[in-house]
Motif scaffolding. Structure first.
Motif, PDB file in Angstrom:
ATOM      1  N   GLU A  12     -36.705  16.088 -24.575  1.00  9.08           N
ATOM      2  CA  GLU A  12     -36.164  14.729 -24.573  1.00  9.08           C
ATOM      3  C   GLU A  12     -36.429  14.031 -23.244  1.00  9.08           C
ATOM      4  O   GLU A  12     -36.780  12.846 -23.215  1.00  9.08           O
ATOM      5  CB  GLU A  12     -34.663  14.737 -24.885  1.00  9.08           C
ATOM      6  CG  GLU A  12     -34.349  15.131 -26.309  1.00  9.08           C
ATOM      7  CD  GLU A  12     -35.018  14.229 -27.346  1.00  9.08           C
ATOM      8  OE1 GLU A  12     -34.990  12.991 -27.176  1.00  9.08           O
ATOM      9  OE2 GLU A  12     -35.580  14.763 -28.305  1.00  9.08           O
ATOM     10  N   LEU A  13     -36.267  14.752 -22.149  1.00  4.84           N
ATOM     11  CA  LEU A  13     -36.510  14.159 -20.837  1.00  4.84           C
ATOM     12  C   LEU A  13     -37.982  13.778 -20.676  1.00  4.84           C
ATOM     13  O   LEU A  13     -38.305  12.711 -20.153  1.00  4.84           O
ATOM     14  CB  LEU A  13     -36.073  15.111 -19.735  1.00  4.84           C
ATOM     15  CG  LEU A  13     -36.166  14.594 -18.307  1.00  4.84           C
ATOM     16  CD1 LEU A  13     -35.464  13.255 -18.135  1.00  4.84           C
ATOM     17  CD2 LEU A  13     -35.604  15.621 -17.338  1.00  4.84           C
ATOM     18  N   THR A  14     -38.873  14.619 -21.160  1.00  6.02           N
ATOM     19  CA  THR A  14     -40.301  14.306 -21.096  1.00  6.02           C
ATOM     20  C   THR A  14     -40.618  13.065 -21.918  1.00  6.02           C
ATOM     21  O   THR A  14     -41.380  12.191 -21.475  1.00  6.02           O
ATOM     22  CB  THR A  14     -41.147  15.500 -21.578  1.00  6.02           C
ATOM     23  OG1 THR A  14     -40.893  16.619 -20.720  1.00  6.02           O
ATOM     24  CG2 THR A  14     -42.630  15.171 -21.558  1.00  6.02           C
ATOM     25  N   LYS A  15     -40.031  12.954 -23.096  1.00  7.78           N
ATOM     26  CA  LYS A  15     -40.234  11.753 -23.910  1.00  7.78           C
ATOM     27  C   LYS A  15     -39.793  10.504 -23.159  1.00  7.78           C
ATOM     28  O   LYS A  15     -40.465   9.466 -23.205  1.00  7.78           O
ATOM     29  CB  LYS A  15     -39.469  11.858 -25.230  1.00  7.78           C
ATOM     30  CG  LYS A  15     -40.064  12.833 -26.205  1.00  7.78           C
ATOM     31  CD  LYS A  15     -39.216  12.895 -27.469  1.00  7.78           C
ATOM     32  CE  LYS A  15     -39.731  13.913 -28.450  1.00  7.78           C
ATOM     33  NZ  LYS A  15     -38.878  14.010 -29.653  1.00  7.78           N
ATOM     34  N   MET A  16     -38.677  10.594 -22.448  1.00  9.39           N
ATOM     35  CA  MET A  16     -38.172   9.455 -21.679  1.00  9.39           C
ATOM     36  C   MET A  16     -39.133   9.105 -20.545  1.00  9.39           C
ATOM     37  O   MET A  16     -39.430   7.930 -20.301  1.00  9.39           O
ATOM     38  CB  MET A  16     -36.778   9.765 -21.132  1.00  9.39           C
ATOM     39  CG  MET A  16     -35.713   9.861 -22.206  1.00  9.39           C
ATOM     40  SD  MET A  16     -34.144  10.564 -21.635  1.00  9.39           S
ATOM     41  CE  MET A  16     -33.723   9.514 -20.271  1.00  9.39           C
ATOM     42  N   LEU A  17     -39.634  10.119 -19.848  1.00  7.57           N
ATOM     43  CA  LEU A  17     -40.568   9.884 -18.748  1.00  7.57           C
ATOM     44  C   LEU A  17     -41.853   9.230 -19.247  1.00  7.57           C
ATOM     45  O   LEU A  17     -42.365   8.295 -18.642  1.00  7.57           O
ATOM     46  CB  LEU A  17     -40.905  11.203 -18.046  1.00  7.57           C
ATOM     47  CG  LEU A  17     -39.793  11.863 -17.250  1.00  7.57           C
ATOM     48  CD1 LEU A  17     -40.191  13.277 -16.855  1.00  7.57           C
ATOM     49  CD2 LEU A  17     -39.459  11.042 -16.026  1.00  7.57           C
ATOM     50  N   LYS A  18     -42.372   9.730 -20.365  1.00  3.97           N
ATOM     51  CA  LYS A  18     -43.634   9.226 -20.901  1.00  3.97           C
ATOM     52  C   LYS A  18     -43.477   7.833 -21.514  1.00  3.97           C
ATOM     53  O   LYS A  18     -44.458   7.104 -21.658  1.00  3.97           O
ATOM     54  CB  LYS A  18     -44.223  10.210 -21.915  1.00  3.97           C
ATOM     55  CG  LYS A  18     -44.635  11.544 -21.291  1.00  3.97           C
ATOM     56  CD  LYS A  18     -45.698  11.356 -20.228  1.00  3.97           C
ATOM     57  CE  LYS A  18     -46.166  12.683 -19.655  1.00  3.97           C
ATOM     58  NZ  LYS A  18     -47.313  12.557 -18.772  1.00  3.97           N
ATOM     59  N   ALA A  19     -42.269   7.441 -21.843  1.00  9.69           N
ATOM     60  CA  ALA A  19     -42.016   6.104 -22.391  1.00  9.69           C
ATOM     61  C   ALA A  19     -41.876   5.053 -21.284  1.00  9.69           C
ATOM     62  O   ALA A  19     -41.920   3.858 -21.559  1.00  9.69           O
ATOM     63  CB  ALA A  19     -40.756   6.116 -23.254  1.00  9.69           C
ATOM     64  N   ASP A  66     -43.329   3.012 -18.302  1.00 10.51           N
ATOM     65  CA  ASP A  66     -44.639   2.618 -17.800  1.00 10.51           C
ATOM     66  C   ASP A  66     -44.888   3.030 -16.351  1.00 10.51           C
ATOM     67  O   ASP A  66     -46.016   3.296 -15.971  1.00 10.51           O
ATOM     68  CB  ASP A  66     -44.845   1.109 -17.941  1.00 10.51           C
ATOM     69  CG  ASP A  66     -45.086   0.692 -19.379  1.00 10.51           C
ATOM     70  OD1 ASP A  66     -45.514   1.538 -20.184  1.00 10.51           O
ATOM     71  OD2 ASP A  66     -44.840  -0.488 -19.692  1.00 10.51           O
ATOM     72  N   LYS A  67     -43.833   3.096 -15.555  1.00 12.14           N
ATOM     73  CA  LYS A  67     -43.989   3.468 -14.145  1.00 12.14           C
ATOM     74  C   LYS A  67     -44.130   4.972 -13.948  1.00 12.14           C
ATOM     75  O   LYS A  67     -44.604   5.417 -12.910  1.00 12.14           O
ATOM     76  CB  LYS A  67     -42.806   2.951 -13.331  1.00 12.14           C
ATOM     77  CG  LYS A  67     -42.757   1.445 -13.238  1.00 12.14           C
ATOM     78  CD  LYS A  67     -41.570   1.007 -12.415  1.00 12.14           C
ATOM     79  CE  LYS A  67     -41.511  -0.525 -12.371  1.00 12.14           C
ATOM     80  NZ  LYS A  67     -40.337  -0.989 -11.628  1.00 12.14           N
TER      81      LYS A  67
END
Length: 73
Positions: A15-22, A24-25
């Protein structure tokens, strides 16, 4: 480079990776999953969530160094 443990406390590394990849920065930062989840289906889920690489535990130091150097060189 982020070394992401998949089993975290209140949120999973997936879930954290999904948030990071979503974001733009942050989406260009490579994420390497480091996990004890070693089944093929687990690896598939981890890579599909946006992790750029996967290293299973117990971690071989040489394997980890090879993966890290791939992203830092």
């Amino acid at each position: 480079l982020i070394l992401m443990d998949i089993r975290l406390g209140k949120i999973s590394g997936v879930e954290l990776t999904k948030m990071l990849k979503a974001d733009d920065k942050l989406k260009e930062i490579p994420v390497v999953a480091v996990t004890a989840l070693a089944m093929k289906k687990d690896k598939d889920i981890i890579l599909e969530c946006g992790c750029d690489a996967y290293v299973s535990k117990p971690v071989s130091v040489q394997t980890l160094l090879n993966v890290v150097s791939k992203f830092l060189n």
